[in-house]
Design a protein around this motif. Structure first.
Motif, PDB file in Angstrom:
ATOM      1  N   GLN A  43       9.719  14.302  -8.573  1.00 49.45           N
ATOM      2  CA  GLN A  43       8.449  13.911  -7.978  1.00 49.45           C
ATOM      3  C   GLN A  43       7.614  15.138  -7.649  1.00 49.45           C
ATOM      4  OE1 GLN A  43      10.502  11.727  -4.953  1.00 49.45           O
ATOM      5  NE2 GLN A  43       9.624   9.764  -5.602  1.00 49.45           N
ATOM      6  N   GLU A  44       6.304  15.011  -7.850  1.00 50.98           N
ATOM      7  CA  GLU A  44       5.409  16.106  -7.515  1.00 50.98           C
ATOM      8  C   GLU A  44       4.325  15.610  -6.567  1.00 50.98           C
ATOM      9  OE1 GLU A  44       3.813  17.282 -11.367  1.00 50.98           O
ATOM     10  OE2 GLU A  44       1.992  16.130 -10.963  1.00 50.98           O
ATOM     11  N   PHE A  45       3.907  16.503  -5.697  1.00 50.73           N
ATOM     12  CA  PHE A  45       2.890  16.192  -4.708  1.00 50.73           C
ATOM     13  C   PHE A  45       1.547  15.968  -5.388  1.00 50.73           C
ATOM     14  CE2 PHE A  45       0.957  16.309  -0.574  1.00 50.73           C
ATOM     15  CZ  PHE A  45      -0.265  16.937  -0.742  1.00 50.73           C
ATOM     16  N   VAL A  46       0.856  14.930  -4.952  1.00 52.35           N
ATOM     17  CA  VAL A  46      -0.473  14.635  -5.482  1.00 52.35           C
ATOM     18  C   VAL A  46      -1.537  14.876  -4.408  1.00 52.35           C
ATOM     19  CG1 VAL A  46      -1.989  12.843  -6.416  1.00 52.35           C
ATOM     20  CG2 VAL A  46       0.418  12.945  -7.116  1.00 52.35           C
ATOM     21  N   ALA A  47      -1.371  14.241  -3.250  1.00 46.34           N
ATOM     22  CA  ALA A  47      -2.361  14.358  -2.182  1.00 46.34           C
ATOM     23  C   ALA A  47      -1.719  13.950  -0.865  1.00 46.34           C
ATOM     24  CB  ALA A  47      -3.573  13.475  -2.463  1.00 46.34           C
ATOM     25  N   GLY A  48      -2.228  14.515   0.226  1.00 47.95           N
ATOM     26  CA  GLY A  48      -1.728  14.183   1.550  1.00 47.95           C
ATOM     27  C   GLY A  48      -2.865  14.145   2.551  1.00 47.95           C
ATOM     28  N   VAL A  49      -2.648  13.406   3.649  1.00 43.80           N
ATOM     29  CA  VAL A  49      -3.661  13.292   4.694  1.00 43.80           C
ATOM     30  C   VAL A  49      -2.986  13.409   6.051  1.00 43.80           C
ATOM     31  CG1 VAL A  49      -3.555  10.760   4.611  1.00 43.80           C
ATOM     32  CG2 VAL A  49      -5.546  11.876   5.613  1.00 43.80           C
ATOM     33  N   HIS A  50      -3.586  14.177   6.931  1.00 49.59           N
ATOM     34  CA  HIS A  50      -3.058  14.393   8.278  1.00 49.59           C
ATOM     35  C   HIS A  50      -3.128  13.113   9.087  1.00 49.59           C
ATOM     36  CE1 HIS A  50      -2.899  16.209  12.358  1.00 49.59           C
ATOM     37  NE2 HIS A  50      -2.143  17.112  11.752  1.00 49.59           N
ATOM     38  N   TRP A  51      -2.222  13.016  10.041  1.00 51.62           N
ATOM     39  CA  TRP A  51      -2.159  11.770  10.811  1.00 51.62           C
ATOM     40  C   TRP A  51      -3.340  11.607  11.736  1.00 51.62           C
ATOM     41  CZ3 TRP A  51      -1.934  11.438  16.180  1.00 51.62           C
ATOM     42  CH2 TRP A  51      -1.723  12.638  16.867  1.00 51.62           C
ATOM     43  N   ASN A  52      -3.980  12.703  12.128  1.00 51.78           N
ATOM     44  CA  ASN A  52      -4.945  12.610  13.210  1.00 51.78           C
ATOM     45  C   ASN A  52      -6.312  13.190  12.912  1.00 51.78           C
ATOM     46  OD1 ASN A  52      -5.776  12.097  15.965  1.00 51.78           O
ATOM     47  ND2 ASN A  52      -5.499  14.275  16.343  1.00 51.78           N
ATOM     48  N   ASP A  53      -6.356  14.380  12.296  1.00 48.09           N
ATOM     49  CA  ASP A  53      -7.647  15.085  12.243  1.00 48.09           C
ATOM     50  C   ASP A  53      -8.363  14.955  10.906  1.00 48.09           C
ATOM     51  OD1 ASP A  53      -6.134  18.424  11.952  1.00 48.09           O
ATOM     52  OD2 ASP A  53      -6.263  16.748  10.546  1.00 48.09           O
ATOM     53  N   GLY A  54      -7.823  14.145  10.008  1.00 47.22           N
ATOM     54  CA  GLY A  54      -8.509  13.903   8.750  1.00 47.22           C
ATOM     55  C   GLY A  54      -8.335  14.964   7.688  1.00 47.22           C
ATOM     56  N   ARG A  55      -7.565  16.002   8.002  1.00 42.66           N
ATOM     57  CA  ARG A  55      -7.349  17.025   6.977  1.00 42.66           C
ATOM     58  C   ARG A  55      -6.644  16.426   5.773  1.00 42.66           C
ATOM     59  NH1 ARG A  55      -3.735  21.297   9.388  1.00 42.66           N
ATOM     60  NH2 ARG A  55      -3.461  19.779  11.083  1.00 42.66           N
ATOM     61  N   TYR A  71      -6.349   4.518   6.994  1.00 45.71           N
ATOM     62  CA  TYR A  71      -6.828   3.717   8.109  1.00 45.71           C
ATOM     63  C   TYR A  71      -5.660   3.499   9.049  1.00 45.71           C
ATOM     64  CZ  TYR A  71      -7.964  -0.385  10.839  1.00 45.71           C
ATOM     65  OH  TYR A  71      -8.162  -1.255  11.876  1.00 45.71           O
ATOM     66  N   ASN A  72      -5.845   3.890  10.305  1.00 45.05           N
ATOM     67  CA  ASN A  72      -4.822   3.673  11.324  1.00 45.05           C
ATOM     68  C   ASN A  72      -5.196   2.466  12.171  1.00 45.05           C
ATOM     69  OD1 ASN A  72      -3.360   5.935  10.528  1.00 45.05           O
ATOM     70  ND2 ASN A  72      -4.347   7.266  12.020  1.00 45.05           N
ATOM     71  N   ASP A  73      -4.290   1.534  12.265  1.00 45.57           N
ATOM     72  CA  ASP A  73      -4.517   0.362  13.110  1.00 45.57           C
ATOM     73  C   ASP A  73      -4.016   0.700  14.515  1.00 45.57           C
ATOM     74  OD1 ASP A  73      -4.577  -2.059  14.408  1.00 45.57           O
ATOM     75  OD2 ASP A  73      -3.926  -3.190  12.664  1.00 45.57           O
ATOM     76  N   ILE A 106       0.623  21.712   9.344  1.00 49.37           N
ATOM     77  CA  ILE A 106       0.041  21.510   8.029  1.00 49.37           C
ATOM     78  C   ILE A 106       0.553  20.233   7.374  1.00 49.37           C
ATOM     79  CG2 ILE A 106      -0.163  24.001   7.704  1.00 49.37           C
ATOM     80  CD1 ILE A 106       2.233  23.827   5.799  1.00 49.37           C
ATOM     81  N   ILE A 107      -0.045  19.884   6.247  1.00 47.39           N
ATOM     82  CA  ILE A 107       0.441  18.795   5.417  1.00 47.39           C
ATOM     83  C   ILE A 107       1.419  19.400   4.419  1.00 47.39           C
ATOM     84  CG2 ILE A 107      -0.196  17.017   3.761  1.00 47.39           C
ATOM     85  CD1 ILE A 107      -3.049  17.145   5.044  1.00 47.39           C
ATOM     86  N   TYR A 108       2.670  19.009   4.511  1.00 46.71           N
ATOM     87  CA  TYR A 108       3.678  19.584   3.633  1.00 46.71           C
ATOM     88  C   TYR A 108       3.616  18.955   2.255  1.00 46.71           C
ATOM     89  CZ  TYR A 108       5.704  21.949   7.641  1.00 46.71           C
ATOM     90  OH  TYR A 108       5.886  22.764   8.720  1.00 46.71           O
ATOM     91  N   THR A 109       3.847  19.753   1.245  1.00 42.55           N
ATOM     92  CA  THR A 109       3.809  19.273  -0.127  1.00 42.55           C
ATOM     93  C   THR A 109       5.209  19.127  -0.721  1.00 42.55           C
ATOM     94  OG1 THR A 109       3.614  21.505  -1.011  1.00 42.55           O
ATOM     95  CG2 THR A 109       1.577  20.360  -0.486  1.00 42.55           C
ATOM     96  N   ASN A 110       6.221  19.542   0.016  1.00 43.01           N
ATOM     97  CA  ASN A 110       7.599  19.489  -0.459  1.00 43.01           C
ATOM     98  C   ASN A 110       8.145  18.076  -0.286  1.00 43.01           C
ATOM     99  OD1 ASN A 110      10.413  19.686  -0.777  1.00 43.01           O
ATOM    100  ND2 ASN A 110      10.395  21.820  -0.136  1.00 43.01           N
ATOM    101  N   VAL A 111       8.655  17.509  -1.353  1.00 39.42           N
ATOM    102  CA  VAL A 111       9.142  16.142  -1.321  1.00 39.42           C
ATOM    103  C   VAL A 111      10.267  15.975  -0.293  1.00 39.42           C
ATOM    104  CG1 VAL A 111      10.802  16.531  -3.185  1.00 39.42           C
ATOM    105  CG2 VAL A 111       9.943  14.229  -2.742  1.00 39.42           C
ATOM    106  N   ALA A 112      11.029  17.028  -0.074  1.00 35.90           N
ATOM    107  CA  ALA A 112      12.182  16.932   0.830  1.00 35.90           C
ATOM    108  C   ALA A 112      11.773  16.762   2.293  1.00 35.90           C
ATOM    109  CB  ALA A 112      13.066  18.168   0.695  1.00 35.90           C
ATOM    110  N   THR A 113      10.524  17.036   2.599  1.00 31.32           N
ATOM    111  CA  THR A 113      10.067  16.927   3.985  1.00 31.32           C
ATOM    112  C   THR A 113       9.609  15.523   4.346  1.00 31.32           C
ATOM    113  OG1 THR A 113       7.805  17.560   3.421  1.00 31.32           O
ATOM    114  CG2 THR A 113       9.351  19.332   3.983  1.00 31.32           C
ATOM    115  N   TYR A 114       9.627  14.624   3.383  1.00 29.32           N
ATOM    116  CA  TYR A 114       9.192  13.245   3.628  1.00 29.32           C
ATOM    117  C   TYR A 114      10.412  12.335   3.694  1.00 29.32           C
ATOM    118  CZ  TYR A 114       4.425  14.730   2.910  1.00 29.32           C
ATOM    119  OH  TYR A 114       3.210  15.362   3.052  1.00 29.32           O
TER     120      TYR A 114
END
Length: 127
Positions: A43-55, A71-73, A106-114
């Motif tokens: 698996q390769e990283f495509v895109a990520g989004v921060h939980w809070n600040d929109g990065r 979208y956070n409910d 930061i937003i991690y791109t390493n699959v092992a961190t998810y």
């Protein structure tokens, strides 16, 4: 749990939007990301989004073509993450997975961190 949807067959230069709904945990506090996997490859990283600040963060191969959003409910801490894919190319053909993790900074791109993963949805770009 994470539930991905939206994959399908699209022609080159076409567009597609993937969705992933995360529930059962306070996923509104998790960074969320999309990965993809080619046959026989990791698996390769495509895109990520921060939980809070929109990065956001993107792989170089999709910058300017893909857009991740979420979208956070706030009522139940569920989250939905979207991946809008424009100007699709045959090399974008892959199984796309959504993922989530508690990450600091930061937003991690390493699959092992998810730690949390959806089931995958197939995107096929072909004429």
């Amino acid at each position: 749990q994470l539930q991905a949807s939206g994959g399908g067959l699209v022609q080159p230069d076409g567009s597609l939007t993937l969705s992933c709904t995360a529930s059962g945990r306070p996923f509104s506090f998790y960074n969320m990301a999309w990965f993809r996997q080619y046959p026989g490859k990791e698996q390769e990283f495509v895109a990520g989004v921060h939980w809070n600040d929109g990065r956001t963060a993107y792989a170089d191969s999709v910058k300017g073509r893909f857009t991740i959003s979420r979208y956070n409910d706030n009522n139940n801490a569920n989250s939905t993450v979207y991946l809008r894919m424009n100007n699709l190319k045959p090399e974008d053909t892959a199984i796309y997975y959504c993922a989530a993790a508690v990450q600091v900074g930061i937003i991690y791109t390493n699959v092992a961190t998810y730690a949390s993963w959806g089931q995958g949805t197939l995107v096929t770009v072909s004429s």
